[in-house]
Design a protein around this motif. Structure first.
Motif, PDB file in Angstrom:
ATOM      1  N   LYS A  27       0.832  -1.203   0.000  1.00  0.00           N
ATOM      2  CA  LYS A  27       0.000   0.000   0.000  1.00  0.00           C
ATOM      3  C   LYS A  27       0.866   1.252   0.000  1.00  0.00           C
ATOM      4  CE  LYS A  27      -3.664   2.349   2.544  1.00  0.00           C
ATOM      5  NZ  LYS A  27      -4.518   2.353   3.754  1.00  0.00           N
ATOM      6  N   GLU A  28       0.521   2.210  -0.851  1.00  0.00           N
ATOM      7  CA  GLU A  28       1.259   3.474  -0.914  1.00  0.00           C
ATOM      8  C   GLU A  28       0.268   4.631  -1.021  1.00  0.00           C
ATOM      9  OE1 GLU A  28       0.700   4.871  -3.921  1.00  0.00           O
ATOM     10  OE2 GLU A  28      -0.095   3.056  -4.837  1.00  0.00           O
ATOM     11  N   ASN A  29       0.774   5.830  -0.851  1.00  0.00           N
ATOM     12  CA  ASN A  29      -0.079   7.018  -0.781  1.00  0.00           C
ATOM     13  C   ASN A  29       0.105   7.960  -1.966  1.00  0.00           C
ATOM     14  OD1 ASN A  29      -1.060   6.190   1.746  1.00  0.00           O
ATOM     15  ND2 ASN A  29       0.694   7.107   2.783  1.00  0.00           N
ATOM     16  N   PHE A  30       0.465   7.437  -3.131  1.00  0.00           N
ATOM     17  CA  PHE A  30       0.731   8.293  -4.287  1.00  0.00           C
ATOM     18  C   PHE A  30      -0.511   8.475  -5.142  1.00  0.00           C
ATOM     19  CE2 PHE A  30       5.029   6.212  -3.756  1.00  0.00           C
ATOM     20  CZ  PHE A  30       5.516   7.251  -2.988  1.00  0.00           C
ATOM     21  N   ARG A  31      -0.644   9.683  -5.655  1.00  0.00           N
ATOM     22  CA  ARG A  31      -1.681   9.945  -6.654  1.00  0.00           C
ATOM     23  C   ARG A  31      -1.119   9.603  -8.030  1.00  0.00           C
ATOM     24  NH1 ARG A  31      -5.943  13.145  -5.563  1.00  0.00           N
ATOM     25  NH2 ARG A  31      -5.881  14.108  -7.629  1.00  0.00           N
ATOM     26  N   PHE A  32      -1.921   8.954  -8.865  1.00  0.00           N
ATOM     27  CA  PHE A  32      -1.505   8.561 -10.211  1.00  0.00           C
ATOM     28  C   PHE A  32      -0.178   7.794 -10.157  1.00  0.00           C
ATOM     29  CE2 PHE A  32      -3.291  12.937 -10.291  1.00  0.00           C
ATOM     30  CZ  PHE A  32      -4.563  12.596 -10.678  1.00  0.00           C
ATOM     31  N   PRO A  33      -0.106   6.702  -9.378  1.00  0.00           N
ATOM     32  CA  PRO A  33       1.181   6.010  -9.200  1.00  0.00           C
ATOM     33  C   PRO A  33       1.672   5.353 -10.485  1.00  0.00           C
ATOM     34  CG  PRO A  33      -0.615   4.727  -8.222  1.00  0.00           C
ATOM     35  CD  PRO A  33      -1.206   6.053  -8.638  1.00  0.00           C
TER      36      PRO A  33
ATOM     37  N   LYS B  35      11.927  12.469 -10.730  1.00  0.00           N
ATOM     38  CA  LYS B  35      10.634  13.025 -11.112  1.00  0.00           C
ATOM     39  C   LYS B  35       9.908  13.517  -9.867  1.00  0.00           C
ATOM     40  CE  LYS B  35       7.215  10.414 -12.304  1.00  0.00           C
ATOM     41  NZ  LYS B  35       6.339   9.443 -12.973  1.00  0.00           N
ATOM     42  N   GLU B  36       8.945  14.414 -10.113  1.00  0.00           N
ATOM     43  CA  GLU B  36       8.111  14.914  -9.022  1.00  0.00           C
ATOM     44  C   GLU B  36       6.826  14.082  -8.952  1.00  0.00           C
ATOM     45  OE1 GLU B  36       9.349  16.985 -11.355  1.00  0.00           O
ATOM     46  OE2 GLU B  36      10.862  18.064 -10.199  1.00  0.00           O
ATOM     47  N   ILE B  37       6.455  13.706  -7.750  1.00  0.00           N
ATOM     48  CA  ILE B  37       5.219  12.954  -7.557  1.00  0.00           C
ATOM     49  C   ILE B  37       4.411  13.616  -6.447  1.00  0.00           C
ATOM     50  CG2 ILE B  37       6.195  10.752  -8.339  1.00  0.00           C
ATOM     51  CD1 ILE B  37       6.444   9.973  -5.406  1.00  0.00           C
ATOM     52  N   GLN B  38       3.114  13.379  -6.469  1.00  0.00           N
ATOM     53  CA  GLN B  38       2.230  13.950  -5.454  1.00  0.00           C
ATOM     54  C   GLN B  38       1.587  12.836  -4.649  1.00  0.00           C
ATOM     55  OE1 GLN B  38      -1.344  16.034  -6.702  1.00  0.00           O
ATOM     56  NE2 GLN B  38      -0.917  17.693  -5.271  1.00  0.00           N
ATOM     57  N   THR B  39       1.425  13.083  -3.357  1.00  0.00           N
ATOM     58  CA  THR B  39       0.801  12.101  -2.480  1.00  0.00           C
ATOM     59  C   THR B  39      -0.666  12.451  -2.274  1.00  0.00           C
ATOM     60  OG1 THR B  39       1.614  13.381  -0.593  1.00  0.00           O
ATOM     61  CG2 THR B  39       2.930  11.503  -1.299  1.00  0.00           C
TER      62      THR B  39
ATOM     63  N   PHE C 106      -1.761  15.695  -0.945  1.00  0.00           N
ATOM     64  CA  PHE C 106      -1.477  16.834  -1.817  1.00  0.00           C
ATOM     65  C   PHE C 106      -0.113  17.478  -1.545  1.00  0.00           C
ATOM     66  CE2 PHE C 106      -6.120  16.603  -1.611  1.00  0.00           C
ATOM     67  CZ  PHE C 106      -6.387  16.411  -2.961  1.00  0.00           C
ATOM     68  N   LYS C 107       0.810  16.698  -1.016  1.00  0.00           N
ATOM     69  CA  LYS C 107       2.179  17.165  -0.905  1.00  0.00           C
ATOM     70  C   LYS C 107       2.977  16.669  -2.105  1.00  0.00           C
ATOM     71  CE  LYS C 107       2.525  17.660   4.103  1.00  0.00           C
ATOM     72  NZ  LYS C 107       3.288  17.300   5.336  1.00  0.00           N
ATOM     73  N   TRP C 108       4.066  17.384  -2.389  1.00  0.00           N
ATOM     74  CA  TRP C 108       4.900  17.028  -3.537  1.00  0.00           C
ATOM     75  C   TRP C 108       6.264  16.535  -3.056  1.00  0.00           C
ATOM     76  CZ3 TRP C 108       3.503  16.687  -8.552  1.00  0.00           C
ATOM     77  CH2 TRP C 108       2.291  17.280  -8.929  1.00  0.00           C
ATOM     78  N   TYR C 109       6.780  15.513  -3.758  1.00  0.00           N
ATOM     79  CA  TYR C 109       8.086  14.950  -3.426  1.00  0.00           C
ATOM     80  C   TYR C 109       8.923  14.786  -4.696  1.00  0.00           C
ATOM     81  CZ  TYR C 109       6.316  13.793   1.218  1.00  0.00           C
ATOM     82  OH  TYR C 109       5.800  13.865   2.481  1.00  0.00           O
ATOM     83  N   GLN C 110      10.223  15.040  -4.537  1.00  0.00           N
ATOM     84  CA  GLN C 110      11.172  14.700  -5.593  1.00  0.00           C
ATOM     85  C   GLN C 110      11.568  13.243  -5.366  1.00  0.00           C
ATOM     86  OE1 GLN C 110      12.736  16.753  -8.064  1.00  0.00           O
ATOM     87  NE2 GLN C 110      13.742  14.919  -8.847  1.00  0.00           N
ATOM     88  N   MET C 111      11.211  12.371  -6.301  1.00  0.00           N
ATOM     89  CA  MET C 111      11.540  10.950  -6.175  1.00  0.00           C
ATOM     90  C   MET C 111      12.754  10.647  -7.039  1.00  0.00           C
ATOM     91  SD  MET C 111       9.222   7.532  -6.900  1.00  0.00           S
ATOM     92  CE  MET C 111       9.197   7.696  -8.699  1.00  0.00           C
ATOM     93  N   ASN C 112      13.785  10.101  -6.431  1.00  0.00           N
ATOM     94  CA  ASN C 112      14.992   9.690  -7.144  1.00  0.00           C
ATOM     95  C   ASN C 112      15.093   8.169  -7.101  1.00  0.00           C
ATOM     96  OD1 ASN C 112      15.792  12.431  -7.481  1.00  0.00           O
ATOM     97  ND2 ASN C 112      16.551  12.431  -5.388  1.00  0.00           N
ATOM     98  N   VAL C 113      15.152   7.559  -8.258  1.00  0.00           N
ATOM     99  CA  VAL C 113      15.262   6.100  -8.356  1.00  0.00           C
ATOM    100  C   VAL C 113      16.642   5.771  -8.923  1.00  0.00           C
ATOM    101  CG1 VAL C 113      14.215   3.976  -9.211  1.00  0.00           C
ATOM    102  CG2 VAL C 113      12.785   5.998  -8.823  1.00  0.00           C
TER     103      VAL C 113
ATOM    104  N   THR D 133       7.272  20.335  -1.353  1.00  0.00           N
ATOM    105  CA  THR D 133       6.023  21.100  -1.257  1.00  0.00           C
ATOM    106  C   THR D 133       6.281  22.598  -1.108  1.00  0.00           C
ATOM    107  OG1 THR D 133       4.960  19.175  -0.247  1.00  0.00           O
ATOM    108  CG2 THR D 133       3.830  21.299  -0.045  1.00  0.00           C
ATOM    109  N   PRO D 134       7.234  23.022  -0.249  1.00  0.00           N
ATOM    110  CA  PRO D 134       7.508  24.463  -0.161  1.00  0.00           C
ATOM    111  C   PRO D 134       7.943  25.073  -1.488  1.00  0.00           C
ATOM    112  CG  PRO D 134       8.469  23.318   1.712  1.00  0.00           C
ATOM    113  CD  PRO D 134       8.007  22.266   0.745  1.00  0.00           C
ATOM    114  N   ARG D 135       8.722  24.311  -2.269  1.00  0.00           N
ATOM    115  CA  ARG D 135       9.164  24.815  -3.573  1.00  0.00           C
ATOM    116  C   ARG D 135       7.976  25.041  -4.501  1.00  0.00           C
ATOM    117  NH1 ARG D 135      11.438  21.016  -8.280  1.00  0.00           N
ATOM    118  NH2 ARG D 135      11.488  22.548  -9.948  1.00  0.00           N
ATOM    119  N   VAL D 136       7.043  24.086  -4.504  1.00  0.00           N
ATOM    120  CA  VAL D 136       5.862  24.213  -5.364  1.00  0.00           C
ATOM    121  C   VAL D 136       5.047  25.431  -4.954  1.00  0.00           C
ATOM    122  CG1 VAL D 136       3.709  23.123  -6.071  1.00  0.00           C
ATOM    123  CG2 VAL D 136       5.781  21.744  -5.827  1.00  0.00           C
TER     124      VAL D 136
END
Length: 312
Positions: free
Chosen positions: A19-25, A43-47, A50-57, A79-82
């Motif tokens: 289970k994860e909390n991502f929108r449009f995973p 890439k940037e993803i949203q949870t 409605f917070k934003w995260y920079q995801m590095n894989v 999120t603060p950057r957005v």
């Protein structure tokens, strides 16, 4: 741990069952892509909150086997950057509007006042000392106002010239910044932005390019009826020595007569949509100052495409 409900017994289970909390995973597809290519993905993803995260894989590389058999994923809260991007966009629009108001709406009436005073001075009855003194005082006041406004406009533009450095810009990054700034509108309208970029880099002023794309994409969202989700495509290509950026939507479109005035100040395609009618005016102003050109192709209830032509 905020975004994944991880437990020790999950080891060995398929990641898609976690289970994860991502929108449009799409992170499972992202993981597969990194494993297949061995390249880092950012890439940037949203949870869902409605917070934003920079995801590095990052690929997990087994050296002695010379293969990638896993990934390391990190998340940085942006999120603060957005939020800052949204505030900056508001300030840019307000700044451009202030400059336009000073340069045109205030200076033009002053020209009219100058003409009026000339007519008064040409009157035959000039014998009254009080009349002449009054005219002299008014002229001095008018000259002082003119100096203040000229100084304000010139200082603003000089500061802007200093800050508005031309640089080589990565267009996908600008589109992504705009997408982040409009994230709430995209979510609320279920809008989708795609792009087909034949040319990904151009030399221009970053702030101005971002302002143009922000206004064009924002309008595309606003002028799409609530009965359908906005579908927006951004294209870029070279043609006749110009770098062309085209933004196409599936919105309400506009009549041919409206297309002739849509770039005029305070003109809008529909009065039912909130706005001041300044966005496209600012786009046209930026393009004109860069010796570029802009055109529009629109059809009622079928959408609009606006193309910006910038000298390469």
């Amino acid at each position: 741990m905020k975004q994944f409900d991880l437990k020790s017994e999950f080891i060995g289970m398929p990641l898609k069952k976690i289970k994860e909390n991502f929108r449009f995973p799409t992170f499972i597809n992202n993981i597969n892509s990194v494993i297949a290519t061995g390249k880092i993905l950012e890439k940037e993803i949203q949870t869902t909150d409605f917070k934003w995260y920079q995801m590095n894989v990052l690929p997990y590389h087994v050296r002695h086997e010379n293969r990638t058999n896993g990934v390391i994923i990190t998340f940085v809260d942006i999120t603060p950057r957005v939020n800052d991007l949204k505030e900056q966009e508001k300030l840019v629009v307000e700044h451009e509007l202030l400059l336009d108001t000073i340069a045109h709406d205030i200076k033009n009436p002053l020209v009219g006042l100058n003409l009026s005073f000339r007519l008064i001075k040409d009157l035959k009855d000039k014998n009254s000392d009080k009349f002449l003194t009054l005219i002299s005082n008014h002229e001095k006041s008018l000259q002082e106002i003119q100096k203040v406004i000229n100084g304000l406009v010139e200082s603003r533009w000089e500061k802007q010239r200093y800050q508005a450095a031309v640089e080589l810009i990565d267009l996908p990054n600008i589109i992504e910044d705009v997408r982040l700034s409009l994230s709430q509108q995209l979510i609320e309208t279920n809008a989708r932005i795609t792009h087909d970029l034949k040319v990904g880099e151009l030399t221009f002023v970053r702030r101005k390019l971002r302002s143009m794309l922000y206004n064009l994409i924002s309008n595309a969202i606003k002028y799409t009826p609530a009965s359908r989700s906005p579908e927006i495509i951004v294209r870029s290509y070279m043609e006749d020595g110009y770098f062309v950026i085209a933004v196409k939507d599936n919105g309400i479109g506009m009549r041919s007569e409206d297309q002739k005035t849509i770039f005029d100040k305070f003109q809008r395609a529909s009065k039912s949509v909130d706005g001041q009618g300044v966005g496209l005016y600012l786009v046209q102003t930026i393009v004109s100052q860069a010796d570029g050109k802009i055109d529009i192709n629109s059809e009622l209830d079928k959408g609009t495409e606006i193309r910006v032509w910038l000298k390469s």
